[in-house]
Design an enzyme around this catalytic site. Sequence first.
Site, PDB file in Angstrom:
ATOM      1  N   SER A 235       0.604  -0.768   0.238  1.00 35.78           N
ATOM      2  CA  SER A 235      -0.099  -0.183  -0.541  1.00 35.78           C
ATOM      3  C   SER A 235       0.867   1.548   0.255  1.00 35.78           C
ATOM      4  O   SER A 235       0.363   1.872  -0.403  1.00 35.78           O
ATOM      5  CB  SER A 235      -1.051   0.352   1.327  1.00 35.78           C
ATOM      6  OG  SER A 235       0.089   0.155   2.570  1.00 35.78           O
ATOM      7  N   HIS A 256      -3.221  -3.945  -5.235  1.00 37.65           N
ATOM      8  CA  HIS A 256      -3.784  -3.805  -3.960  1.00 37.65           C
ATOM      9  C   HIS A 256      -5.335  -3.676  -2.769  1.00 37.65           C
ATOM     10  O   HIS A 256      -5.597  -2.925  -3.022  1.00 37.65           O
ATOM     11  CB  HIS A 256      -3.136  -1.982  -3.245  1.00 37.65           C
ATOM     12  CG  HIS A 256      -3.709  -1.554  -1.649  1.00 37.65           C
ATOM     13  ND1 HIS A 256      -4.400  -0.045  -1.841  1.00 37.65           N
ATOM     14  CD2 HIS A 256      -3.440  -1.617  -0.566  1.00 37.65           C
ATOM     15  CE1 HIS A 256      -3.918   0.413  -0.666  1.00 37.65           C
ATOM     16  NE2 HIS A 256      -3.732  -0.805   0.413  1.00 37.65           N
ATOM     17  N   GLU A 268      -6.642  -1.839  -5.947  1.00 39.06           N
ATOM     18  CA  GLU A 268      -5.827  -0.784  -6.520  1.00 39.06           C
ATOM     19  C   GLU A 268      -5.047  -0.935  -7.654  1.00 39.06           C
ATOM     20  O   GLU A 268      -3.669  -1.803  -6.994  1.00 39.06           O
ATOM     21  CB  GLU A 268      -5.058   0.267  -5.670  1.00 39.06           C
ATOM     22  CG  GLU A 268      -6.123   1.260  -4.631  1.00 39.06           C
ATOM     23  CD  GLU A 268      -5.874   2.304  -4.027  1.00 39.06           C
ATOM     24  OE1 GLU A 268      -6.325   3.279  -4.537  1.00 39.06           O
ATOM     25  OE2 GLU A 268      -5.123   2.617  -3.281  1.00 39.06           O
ATOM     26  N   ASN A 306      -5.378   6.548  -0.402  1.00 44.07           N
ATOM     27  CA  ASN A 306      -4.904   7.244   0.282  1.00 44.07           C
ATOM     28  C   ASN A 306      -4.117   8.608   0.232  1.00 44.07           C
ATOM     29  O   ASN A 306      -4.038   9.586   1.017  1.00 44.07           O
ATOM     30  CB  ASN A 306      -3.709   6.116   0.808  1.00 44.07           C
ATOM     31  CG  ASN A 306      -3.546   4.955   1.711  1.00 44.07           C
ATOM     32  OD1 ASN A 306      -4.597   4.469   2.654  1.00 44.07           O
ATOM     33  ND2 ASN A 306      -2.548   4.341   1.951  1.00 44.07           N
TER      34      ASN A 306
END
Length: 397
Positions: A235, A256, A268, A306
């Site tokens: 990540s 991810h 992802e 994120n």
Amino acid sequence: MQEIVDRLAAGDPAADIARKLLLPYLNHAATMYESGYATAPDIDAAMRFGCGYPIGPLALVDALGAQSVATGLDKLYAETGDELHQPAAVLTTQAADGTTFAAAAAAGGDAAPQLRHEINRVGVVGTGTMASGIVEVFAKAGYAVTFVGRGDDKIAGVVAAITKSLDKAVSRGKLDEDGKSAVLGRLTGATEREALADADIIVEAIAEDLDIKLQLFADLDRIAKPGAILATTTSSLSINACAAATKRPQDVIGMHFFNPAAIMKLVEVVTADETSVEVDETVRALCLATGKHPVSCGDRAGFIVNALLFPYLNDAIKLTEAGGGSLDEIDEALKATLLPMGPFQLLDVVGNDVSLAIQQSLVGTFGHAGWQPAPTLERLVAEGKLGRKTGAGFHTY
């Protein structure tokens, strides 16, 4: 959706708090789109499926109107002087010509991805919670899965975790005993990586330590058959670095998964500089075949979720530091916009140490002064108040 629009347009203090936190988030999403890093549908899907948000940021811009968002950002910029609050050029353009993100997405619709590599057997390296979930995802989708751990006890732990999950599905009527047996029958545990030699794709889910991952990828390069795809679930670490540890950088990609992997729909799909188009398309098609929703992005800090989520959380901390509201007032103000939880509740779930590390990586990549970690976050981490896992963070548990 209209409820969220109405809430943000209200004139009460809670709505003012929500606007101060959500407008920069919307602006950042617009900037991400404008840079070409990800498409509008992928940005929106990432936040819906990765965070449980009721609406994606760019769809929310469309609902509010680009002019309204740009006007709100102009006001915020006048108050703060923070360059991150200047409206993205795409917002001012849309405000002027009346276009929307939805219209742009509809005009450039892509065909569904196809498997360009044959995938029959999946390899997984790791036996932790994430690895076990990934093994379960592929086995339930009908793939034979070989998973590798450091000992027989670790292997048994994966089987036990998956069996427990399947038993829950049986008890809820979502699976029968034959289905459970079929899933377990697709599992092969091993303690030697050589067992992965016939895998068509190998997904690693080991510790988030770059040196350990680089050693693993060099070993997988030795073991994996030609044409096998090598994927990392990182990540936060560099996919390019993992690719450089092999002689097949075109076959290396990021996948991810979000935790818990067996439940969360988002993956992802992160391409490195040399990832082939065929590998990228195959992995996206494979995600769809397992019931996941893939979103595409490149190899940089934060990926999509994120990079959008943590600056918003950091802004929430800075807002309370500046006297803009108590922890509870800010949490409740954001929950009133139908977010699943308030920012401080989420920080404590994620872990303040994890949040600080991610925020530091974003500052290191993008250099925005406005993203410097909030002093309160740094203090709580230094005091060991990491959130739910330690019993205390922003809130006490």
